[in-house]
Design an enzyme around this catalytic site. Sequence first.
Site, short mmCIF file in Angstrom:
data_model
loop_
_atom_site.label_atom_id
_atom_site.label_comp_id
_atom_site.label_asym_id
_atom_site.label_seq_id
_atom_site.Cartn_x
_atom_site.Cartn_y
_atom_site.Cartn_z
N ARG A 77 0.85 -1.20 0.00
CA ARG A 77 0.00 0.00 0.00
C ARG A 77 0.88 1.24 0.00
O ARG A 77 1.87 1.31 0.72
CB ARG A 77 -0.89 -0.02 1.24
CG ARG A 77 -1.86 1.15 1.35
CD ARG A 77 -2.63 1.05 2.66
NE ARG A 77 -3.49 -0.13 2.69
CZ ARG A 77 -3.91 -0.71 3.81
NH1 ARG A 77 -3.54 -0.24 4.99
NH2 ARG A 77 -4.70 -1.77 3.76
N ARG A 146 -1.58 6.54 9.96
CA ARG A 146 -1.79 6.08 8.58
C ARG A 146 -1.83 7.26 7.62
O ARG A 146 -1.57 8.40 7.99
CB ARG A 146 -3.10 5.28 8.52
CG ARG A 146 -3.11 4.01 9.40
CD ARG A 146 -2.16 2.94 8.90
NE ARG A 146 -2.23 1.72 9.69
CZ ARG A 146 -3.06 0.71 9.46
NH1 ARG A 146 -3.93 0.79 8.47
NH2 ARG A 146 -3.04 -0.37 10.20
N LYS A 232 -3.46 1.38 15.05
CA LYS A 232 -3.38 2.39 13.98
C LYS A 232 -4.08 3.68 14.40
O LYS A 232 -4.98 3.69 15.24
CB LYS A 232 -4.02 1.85 12.71
CG LYS A 232 -5.48 1.43 12.86
CD LYS A 232 -5.94 0.73 11.61
CE LYS A 232 -7.34 0.13 11.80
NZ LYS A 232 -7.78 -0.65 10.65
N LYS A 234 -5.69 7.35 12.60
CA LYS A 234 -6.11 7.91 11.32
C LYS A 234 -6.42 9.39 11.46
O LYS A 234 -7.14 9.79 12.38
CB LYS A 234 -7.33 7.16 10.80
CG LYS A 234 -7.05 5.70 10.49
CD LYS A 234 -8.29 4.99 9.97
CE LYS A 234 -7.97 3.53 9.61
NZ LYS A 234 -9.18 2.83 9.09
N CYS A 454 -15.16 -2.97 0.12
CA CYS A 454 -13.80 -3.41 0.45
C CYS A 454 -13.44 -4.57 -0.47
O CYS A 454 -14.30 -5.14 -1.13
CB CYS A 454 -13.73 -3.82 1.92
SG CYS A 454 -14.59 -5.37 2.27
N CYS A 460 -8.37 -10.84 1.20
CA CYS A 460 -8.38 -10.45 2.61
C CYS A 460 -8.58 -11.65 3.52
O CYS A 460 -9.55 -12.40 3.38
CB CYS A 460 -9.48 -9.42 2.87
SG CYS A 460 -9.55 -8.90 4.61
N CYS A 499 -16.52 -8.08 6.20
CA CYS A 499 -16.42 -8.37 7.63
C CYS A 499 -16.76 -7.11 8.40
O CYS A 499 -16.91 -6.04 7.80
CB CYS A 499 -15.02 -8.89 7.99
SG CYS A 499 -13.79 -7.59 8.23
N CYS A 503 -13.85 -1.40 6.53
CA CYS A 503 -12.88 -0.68 5.71
C CYS A 503 -13.53 0.24 4.67
O CYS A 503 -12.92 1.20 4.24
CB CYS A 503 -11.93 -1.66 5.03
SG CYS A 503 -10.84 -2.51 6.18
#
Length: 641
Positions: A77, A146, A232, A234, A454, A460, A499, A503
């Site tokens: 990424r 991120r 993480k 953001k 996503c 994934c 899930c 995302c």
Amino acid sequence: MTNNLINTGKVSKVEVLKQKSNFLRGPIDTELNDGNPFFSQDGIQILKFHGSYQQKDRDLEKAKAKGEEAQYSMMLRTRSPGGFIPWQLYVALDKLSDRYGNHTLRATTRQGFQLHGILKENLKAVIVDITKNMGSTVGACGDINRNVMAPPAPFKNKPEYDYAREYAVKLADLLAPQAGAYYDIWLDGEVAVTASEAPEVTEARKRQGAGTAKTNISDIEPIYGTQYLPRKFKIAIAVAGDNSVDLYTNDLSLVVITNAANELEGFNVYVGGGLGRAHNNDATIVRIADSIGFVPVAKVYDLVKAIVALQRDYGDRHNRRHSRFKYILEEWGVEKFKQVLLEYYPTKLADSRELPPFKYQDYLGWHEQGDGKYFVGVSIESGRVLDREGLQLKTALREISEKFHHDFVLTPNQNLLITEIAADEKEEIQKILDRCGILAPDQIDTLVRYSMACPAFPTCGLAIAESERALPDILARIRKLLVRLGLEDETFVTRITGCPNGCARPYMAELAFVGSAVDEYQVWLGGSFNSTRLAQPYVQRLHINNLEKGLEPLFFYFKKDRVEDESFGDFCDRKGIEDLRQFAETYVSELPEEKAKGKRRDVRHRVTLSAKSFELLKKAVEEQGSSMKDIVEAALEKYLA
């Protein structure tokens, strides 16, 4: 909440691993050339900080013969503050996807690109090529800040957009890891500098006592210390009235505030948003950010450092499901958070400045930049850049970038802007878009235009159900149902994830599907078109085969009881989940074709329940995802039999 200061108290295995990694070097440095096609579990955790996840092709996993070796590959990424992609980087990514990847690129919901299908043996070559072409992957994943988002529109006559882009880059630089592991491992110690960071950023990072208080902070990592963050983090920067970044979903969001002379005065500050959760675990939550005040521009670095350091010191380092910044805000509340923040940023924040209402912006189609040039927004369905029958998107973007050398900007909604287009280039670029089958905004079904998904299967490892691959069919079926109900012109924001980690930001959508089992989805309703309100769970498990049966009552009720110009999300929010469920319980299809089959309303009798029994029934509905009618009938049949 327990005060988990660095290196104290009970911590997870990941925390121990980070501390022993020599600032994110080990075990990547030894495993990279060990001859195995995969990294160890420890290696996978540290690999994330370098911008990569190890994955398996889960389609092959299902099909492979017993005993066959798993097929491993890496997802990589980019770190692209504000979504900026230099044309040289795009060309490099496109070529890398063909040479080493799965022949596609994927635009993320945080304004970066992902490459999928890279073998471990090729990972270093890919990272070297990216860095040589003005890109980076460091800090794109892992327990660290991120990619910093910003409104993508490259307006040159609206200074607030320039300020947002400028500070997206500066905050990304401020919070970038400093220990050098990325350069040691992937570039053999050579520091590839694409642009020097602003001196004010360097000075702010080094400044101790302002945002870096507390204990055990390393000189090597003056903000993160030896264990980095608990999870993480953001950040997004928004412009007043423009919510293209989904600001309420971030750990920290800043809204640009300018004065009458268009000078930057500072930022309104929002904290504690986050959408990751788990099914059947009420301790995991979705949450939108709280407003905590205004910070003048001269103090923004100190405040950002302070908020990140507070998460570093007080975030849960034992239970990773409870370690995101949002849990601090949820459990402390805003006032206590502000009090503790004074330990790091010892100045009370001023009141937030008044803002206009936020609007959804996707910037598709042609727009003037304000300097005599243009940009054009290109829709990328589910963010997947590829060539297929009737659509050669990958070919078009490669041809435009190579021929015209125009930089791209990725949007937070998985689309792409081609920028800096001269007036005499518009016609030729439009011809390329037309030839390759790229639709103008008014040619795109609005359900598709305002949707996101996503990746889910096959890459994934967390996916429970299909997402990207299921979305086109789901949207087509929804559109067909709307037409049959006389709502052919209706549209709303639809999002789907494989899930509950969220995302594609489903919990802000007007209608969302969250994978809960194979071919089954939790349905969420009532978010707003401008992403300022959380949706609520409506059904726990809706099988994909029952999509129309599950949605028809909602759409019929919407048509019947909406107020003038009311959106679907606003309607669901006004009615409330219980009211929607009760209507669906007694709904019998009004579609002509269903009536023609001889279907009629069942004879219904009213039975009064005690409050206790009714509460038990409601709980069963929520847990099982079935209707009250089905649960009652099943219980009666079992009992009376």
